[in-house]
Design an enzyme around this catalytic site. Structure first.
Site, PDB file in Angstrom:
ATOM      1  N   VAL A 115     -16.271 -19.320   4.373  1.00 50.11           N
ATOM      2  CA  VAL A 115     -17.106 -20.192   3.556  1.00 50.11           C
ATOM      3  C   VAL A 115     -18.496 -19.577   3.447  1.00 50.11           C
ATOM      4  O   VAL A 115     -19.084 -19.156   4.449  1.00 50.11           O
ATOM      5  CB  VAL A 115     -17.196 -21.607   4.160  1.00 50.11           C
ATOM      6  CG1 VAL A 115     -18.057 -22.502   3.274  1.00 50.11           C
ATOM      7  CG2 VAL A 115     -15.808 -22.213   4.331  1.00 50.11           C
ATOM      8  N   ASP A 152      -5.605 -31.842  10.747  1.00 52.39           N
ATOM      9  CA  ASP A 152      -6.467 -30.867  11.425  1.00 52.39           C
ATOM     10  C   ASP A 152      -7.856 -31.462  11.662  1.00 52.39           C
ATOM     11  O   ASP A 152      -8.873 -30.790  11.479  1.00 52.39           O
ATOM     12  CB  ASP A 152      -6.568 -29.584  10.606  1.00 52.39           C
ATOM     13  CG  ASP A 152      -7.067 -28.408  11.454  1.00 52.39           C
ATOM     14  OD1 ASP A 152      -6.918 -28.460  12.690  1.00 52.39           O
ATOM     15  OD2 ASP A 152      -7.595 -27.439  10.874  1.00 52.39           O
ATOM     16  N   GLY A 195     -12.933 -19.328   9.368  1.00 53.26           N
ATOM     17  CA  GLY A 195     -11.826 -19.878  10.140  1.00 53.26           C
ATOM     18  C   GLY A 195     -10.616 -18.981  10.041  1.00 53.26           C
ATOM     19  O   GLY A 195     -10.681 -17.850   9.546  1.00 53.26           O
ATOM     20  N   GLY A 196      -9.481 -19.480  10.535  1.00 53.16           N
ATOM     21  CA  GLY A 196      -8.272 -18.679  10.525  1.00 53.16           C
ATOM     22  C   GLY A 196      -7.701 -18.488   9.145  1.00 53.16           C
ATOM     23  O   GLY A 196      -6.917 -17.559   8.907  1.00 53.16           O
ATOM     24  N   LYS A 228     -15.528 -21.563  -0.766  1.00 51.38           N
ATOM     25  CA  LYS A 228     -14.472 -21.253   0.200  1.00 51.38           C
ATOM     26  C   LYS A 228     -13.553 -20.219  -0.429  1.00 51.38           C
ATOM     27  O   LYS A 228     -13.050 -20.427  -1.540  1.00 51.38           O
ATOM     28  CB  LYS A 228     -13.693 -22.532   0.545  1.00 51.38           C
ATOM     29  CG  LYS A 228     -12.676 -22.377   1.644  1.00 51.38           C
ATOM     30  CD  LYS A 228     -12.090 -23.753   1.996  1.00 51.38           C
ATOM     31  CE  LYS A 228     -11.201 -23.689   3.208  1.00 51.38           C
ATOM     32  NZ  LYS A 228     -10.706 -25.038   3.607  1.00 51.38           N
TER      33      LYS A 228
END
Length: 645
Positions: free
Chosen positions: A27, A135, A22-23, A42
């Site tokens: 992971v 989110d 992701g940004g 992560k």
């Protein structure tokens, strides 16, 4: 972060493969040597290791998830650093995410219900710990190999009241496609912002696409703030109408109109997908009831509409017997022409906690001359007036319980004011000429029903988790217009008299109320709170859904309870703050449907007059109130006199 970590060991974990990026983090699937189990790790990418904001967010996620011990929140096993690079060790979810499921398009409704039943309690649990996720999106709901669903990624979550959280998450953060309007505007947030994001997810799961799509994240955020979402059934006609209601309620621009928590949403969706079987004999003993017809799912015919801001007004009062009331002219604006049908019915009694609908009929639907006999029939008919609002000042929030017409029945076809006790069932089972349409509360929810006055058979026309109220029957007896709080505010809907072909007429972010038909059945007049201040303006919309709503009259006051007969519109006008100012007003239309001149005020007193109806002889019947009692009054517009009937 590059894939050169694969095959290496970090702490006691052997990195096996990259499973997501992701940004803010990457992971990996890894093997925990000491426990001989598969885990997910992560890690913060190298480029953010010297960025204090990202480092603080990463550390805060550990702090937040450590205090969230819920069966449907992905648990954290471990936290550490390797060569100054932080990592979080979590349970590995072999089933992927909801985002993976959406690759096949819209999901099965039963599957959506099962997922929401797991996500909702986890989200409410987080909120109970003062944690806002901020989110929520399909990629942040992970699945195990048994179909279990888990919330994850609290990287930009916020702890309410935590000053550190406020500092490190200032500004607009989140994913634009799932942001609530208040989040997109950088306003203060509460749990209902997450409810909105969850509603966007439901929309996507049910339709296969997001409600708003554009070329830039900024334009998507603007759409969340300014535009109503396309009705889900316009994308997927197979979505049941009650399910669409639930989704749109989540996506209300006004947070006050959304579900108060995720469990309330989950329960509403469950009932919308699998409506409970209602035993109407429990609430209507002794009445033979027929099953409700299946509701035909139809795509929405109209484009979303937001009316422009103007103004409005309404009035209440009561008239003593044979009181003389001069017509006092005031102000106006215009619309269309009609036919001859008079339908008047009053019902609905609120009593001590349990709401009992007292169906009492004042049905005067005529195709021929009734003239002065109308008043005599009213006086002699076995009818009773149920009072739902005895206060001099109207409620600030008009719920079905607080509005005087929310449970008013409307007669279809030709009927006389014959007491129900004198009706005898016919061998054929009766027809639409003796059909009463009304709102009733069943299981703490308002729906629309019909009652055959000959056979005494009741039929449920609507069945949703939302309130369906104010039914009005078309002059030809074939359609019913009503309002429902489908997206957090009331909109106009129309359906066939058997409950089929339910379709929306208005779609905006304000309350549309009190619909009534023009005599020719081409138009529906209604009141719209276009400024959101509790005042209403008179609008009209074509009954077939074509075109956009048009303003008829606005004067900054409250204009409500309109009734349209021929070239005449009668309505209630007065102050929203004081129902004692409510008076009966009249507008005259030209042959081309334009308002001619200013409105006339047919009553002028210090008591509440409201809900006028024009009879075939052009006399006007309305509700009036005085000394704590409500009554039906008859007004002769030519002589400007009125009397209690």
């Amino acid at each position: 972060m590059t894939d050169d970590l694969i095959g290496k060991k970090i702490g006691g974990y052997e990195i096996l493969e990259l499973i997501g990026r992701g940004g803010m983090a990457s992971v990996y699937r890894a093997h925990q040597v000491s426990m001989n189990r598969t885990v997910a790790i992560k890690m913060l990418p190298n480029q953010y290791l010297n960025d204090d904001t990202y480092m603080q967010r990463f550390h805060r996620e550990v702090k937040i998830v450590a205090q969230l011990e819920h069966r449907n929140i992905v648990p954290v096993h471990d936290y550490g650093e390797e060569n100054e690079q932080p990592y979080i060790v979590m349970r590995y979810m072999a089933g992927g995410s909801i985002d993976d499921l959406l690759e096949n398009g819209a999901m099965d409704l039963d599957q959506i219900v099962k997922l929401l039943d797991q996500i909702a309690p986890a989200l409410d649990y987080a909120h109970s710990k003062n944690v806002l996720h901020r989110d929520l999106k399909p990629s942040n709901v992970l699945m195990d190999d048994n179909g279990g669903a888990y919330l994850t990624d609290f990287g930009i979550a916020r702890i309410l009241g935590d000053p550190v959280s406020s500092i490190t998450t200032q500004g607009v953060v989140g994913t634009p496609s799932y942001m609530s309007p208040e989040q997109a505007q950088g306003q203060s947030l509460d749990n209902r912002s997450d409810i909105y994001s969850l509603g966007v997810m439901l929309y996507e799961m049910a339709t296969g696409r997001r409600p708003f799509e554009s070329d830039t994240p900024y334009s998507i955020a603007v759409m969340h703030v300014t535009q109503p979402p396309p009705p889900p059934r316009s994308i997927n006609p197979n979505i049941p109408l009650p399910v669409e209601h639930v989704i749109l309620k989540c996506l209300s621009k006004n947070r006050e109109s959304r579900y108060k928590d995720a469990m309330s949403l989950a329960e509403a969706l469950r009932h919308a997908v699998n409506p409970p079987v209602v035993n109407l004999y429990d609430t209507q003993p002794g009445m033979a009831l027929s099953a409700a017809p299946p509701v035909e799912q139809m795509p929405q015919p109209t484009a979303p509409y937001i009316p422009p801001p103007p103004s409005s007004g309404t009035s209440y009062a009561s008239v003593g017997a044979s009181s003389s009331v001069p017509a006092v002219p005031r102000r106006g604006r215009s619309q269309r022409k009609p036919n001859l049908v008079f339908s008047m019915a009053l019902g609905g009694l609120l009593g001590c906690g349990l709401l009992t609908l007292v169906i009492v009929v004042l049905a005067l639907v005529v195709n021929s001359v009734l003239q002065e006999q109308v008043a005599n029939d009213l006086a002699e008919t076995e009818t009773a007036l149920a009072v739902t609002d005895r206060a001099g000042t109207p409620s600030s929030r008009e719920t079905p319980e607080a509005t005087s017409q929310s449970a008013l029945p409307t007669a279809v076809g030709e009927a006389t004011a014959t007491p129900l006790s004198q009706l005898t069932p016919s061998a054929s089972g009766g027809d639409l000429n003796a059909l009463l349409v009304y709102t009733a509360e069943r299981n703490n929810n308002f729906d629309i029903f019909t009652l055959n006055l000959v056979t005494e058979h009741e039929t449920r026309l609507t069945s949703s988790s939302l309130n369906d109220i104010y039914p009005a029957v078309s002059p030809d007896g074939e359609r019913i217009v009503y309002i429902t709080d489908s997206d957090g505010d009331y909109e106009l809907w129309v359906m066939d008299v058997d409950g089929r072909s339910q379709r929306r007429l208005t779609l905006n972010t304000v309350n549309d109320r009190y619909p009534a038909w023009s005599s020719d059945g081409e138009w529906i007049i209604y009141s719209s709170d276009v400024r959101g201040d509790g005042n209403f303006d008179l609008y009209r919309v074509r009954a077939d859904g074509s075109g956009e709503p048009e303003e008829l009259f606005s004067d900054g006051a409250r204009n409500s309870f309109p009734h349209w007969q021929g070239n005449t519109i009668v309505f209630t006008n007065g102050s929203n703050a004081d129902a004692r100012t409510w008076e009966i007003a009249r507008l005259t239309l030209s042959d081309d449907g334009e308002v001619e001149g200013e409105p006339e005020f047919l009553t002028d007193n210090d008591i509440k007059d409201w809900s006028p109806v024009i009879a075939p002889d052009n006399s006007i019947y309305y509700l009036t109130e005085g000394e704590g009692r409500s009554a039906i009054a008859r007004l002769d517009p030519d002589s400007a006199t009125s009397r209690i009937v």
